[in-house]
Design an enzyme around this catalytic site. Structure first.
Site, PDB file in Angstrom:
ATOM      1  N   PRO A 105       0.846  -1.195   0.000  1.00  0.00           N
ATOM      2  CG  PRO A 105      -0.656  -1.552   1.722  1.00  0.00           C
ATOM      3  CD  PRO A 105       0.668  -2.011   1.203  1.00  0.00           C
ATOM      4  CB  CYS A 106       1.814   3.685  -2.226  1.00  0.00           C
ATOM      5  SG  CYS A 106       2.937   2.390  -2.750  1.00  0.00           S
ATOM      6  CD  GLN A 107      -1.379   3.758   3.496  1.00  0.00           C
ATOM      7  OE1 GLN A 107      -0.310   3.373   3.050  1.00  0.00           O
ATOM      8  NE2 GLN A 107      -2.243   2.953   4.087  1.00  0.00           N
TER       9      GLN A 107
END
Length: 441
Positions: free
Chosen positions: A135-137
């Site tokens: 995941p790449c917030q």
């Protein structure tokens, strides 16, 4: 070719690569039950190579509960003690994070050491490919100095950097990870720009697709031969000196002889009423005649002796009546809206939010996207048969996700659903693997 798989989930991404001859020396996954599924899948591949699938089938038949996994596995380990050792090195139930903030987490250095031990066990000196979908917030990549204190404490905000660090450590020829389309336009494209910059700093080029305009690089896995509309982005990176092009996925898309609609994917599975079926037992196929199966169904049945993970959720009478109304609407090409319901079936007065909360995978349509929310309720994943009037089982969702019937999902049913919903469809990963293999060779 040697692969490391990070954020492995239930193994959907690595499954396609295994089928194309890649050797995965490490799968890193934080969820306990997903790791148990990875172990069971390792059983399958190991025993298939030994031409002893009978032992695999004996195992899946003997594990009548997720609580009895260890006992059932010991029977296999007695026959193949090397399998136990293999699993101990290659499947790493580890959570990336800062142990100082999270006692359940492992630092990237700790995980690197474990992967190095697996590489030594497998007599491997170099890694060709790193795969996984962190995941790449947005705020983990842009304006880190302005992050709120609570965001800083959340290890999920830094998962991209763990991925980056392992690429830097193992220096694979290339890496690949699947992500949601939003990664390309988050903060008006600044997030993906930051990702490119971070990899450029360690000597890698990263591409979002064939087009210069990143927004045009969103892929739909239904075009790959997967039986659902599932829009994703496949980011591909490589060492600058290798000067690779973006993989040619179009060349390897799987073409079926028939339309992939819900009926052609799941219609051969046993009919169930709400609450009926089996979570863990292997159930015989209803129809064993290959002539009555679609090509897709026959493909799903390869190297399988029956159906696993096929138990329907129980339903309240009110919900079942709603499902029947939704199926009737779907039959006429319509979508049931919450305000369509008679007053006696409504549970709240808000008729503006979540109007599409009840959705049918209609028989003649391509299934819509299976996501992890299916673990919470089945309202968005209703079976099209009005006589069954229930939500999809884990096996039906897995079929739509293109997992073969011999792929056993371990753990309580809620965790099985999560594993399926979060997965990369194995047929999509097979297409990726073929295209990447062509480049690496």
């Amino acid at each position: 070719m040697i692969v490391i798989d990070l954020f492995s989930g239930a193994g959907g991404l690595s499954e396609g690569f295994h089928g194309e001859g890649f050797k995965t020396i490490a799968q890193v996954e934080k969820d306990k039950w997903a790791c148990e599924t990875l172990k069971t899948r390792t059983f399958f591949h190991f025993l298939k190579e030994k031409r002893d699938l009978d032992t695999y089938f004996k195992y899946v038949k003997s594990a009548h509960s997720y609580k009895g996994i260890s006992t059932a596995r010991e029977e296999v380990y007695i026959k193949y003690p090397e399998l136990k050792e293999k699993i101990s090195f290659e499947i790493l139930n580890k959570k990336f994070g800062n142990p100082a903030n999270d006692p359940e987490a492992s630092s990237s250095n700790q995980i690197i050491k474990l992967i190095e031990k697996s590489a030594k066990y497998n007599n491997v000196n170099n890694v060709d490919l790193l795969i996984g979908g962190p995941p790449c917030q947005a705020y983990s990549l842009i304006g880190r100095s302005r992050m709120k204190e609570e965001a800083e404490r959340d290890n999920r905000n830094f998962l991209f950097y763990y991925y980056l660090k392992l690429v830097k450590e193992f220096r694979p020829k290339a890496f690949l990870f699947e992500n949601v389309p939003g990664i390309l336009n988050a903060k008006k494209g600044m997030v993906f720009g930051a990702i490119q910059e971070e990899f450029d700093n360690i000597g890698y080029t990263i591409l979002s697709g064939k087009q210069v305009d990143h927004k045009k690089n969103v892929l739909d896995f239904s075009d790959f031969g997967v039986g659902q509309k599932r829009k994703r982005v496949i980011l591909f990176g490589f060492r600058k000196n290798l000067n690779y092009q973006y993989p040619n996925f179009d060349k390897y898309k799987i073409r079926w002889e028939h339309r992939l609609d819900t009926a052609s994917i799941i219609s051969d599975l046993p009919s169930l009423k709400p609450g009926s079926g089996e979570d863990f037992a292997v159930v015989d196929y209803v129809n064993n005649s290959s002539t009555s199966l679609t090509d897709y169904q026959a493909f799903m049945r390869r190297d399988s002796i029956g159906i696993m993970n096929h138990k329907a959720r129980p339903l309240q009478d009110r919900d079942r009546e709603i499902y029947q109304l939704a199926i009737e609407k779907a039959k006429n090409g319509e979508q049931l809206k919450y305000f369509d319901l008679p007053a006696r079936l409504k549970t709240h007065k808000n008729e503006k939010a979540f109007l599409d909360r009840f959705k049918v995978h209609w028989s003649e349509n391509t299934p819509h996207t299976i996501v992890a929310h299916i673990s919470k309720d089945g309202h968005y994943n209703i079976h099209p048969d009005i006589n069954q009037a229930r939500s999809l089982t884990v096996r039906e969702a897995a079929r739509i996700q293109s997992f073969p019937d011999n792929y056993k999902f371990e753990g309580p049913r809620t965790y099985q659903f999560t594993q399926v919903g979060n997965a990369v469809p194995p047929i999509a990963s097979k297409v990726m693997a073929k295209a990447v293999k062509e480049l690496l060779r």
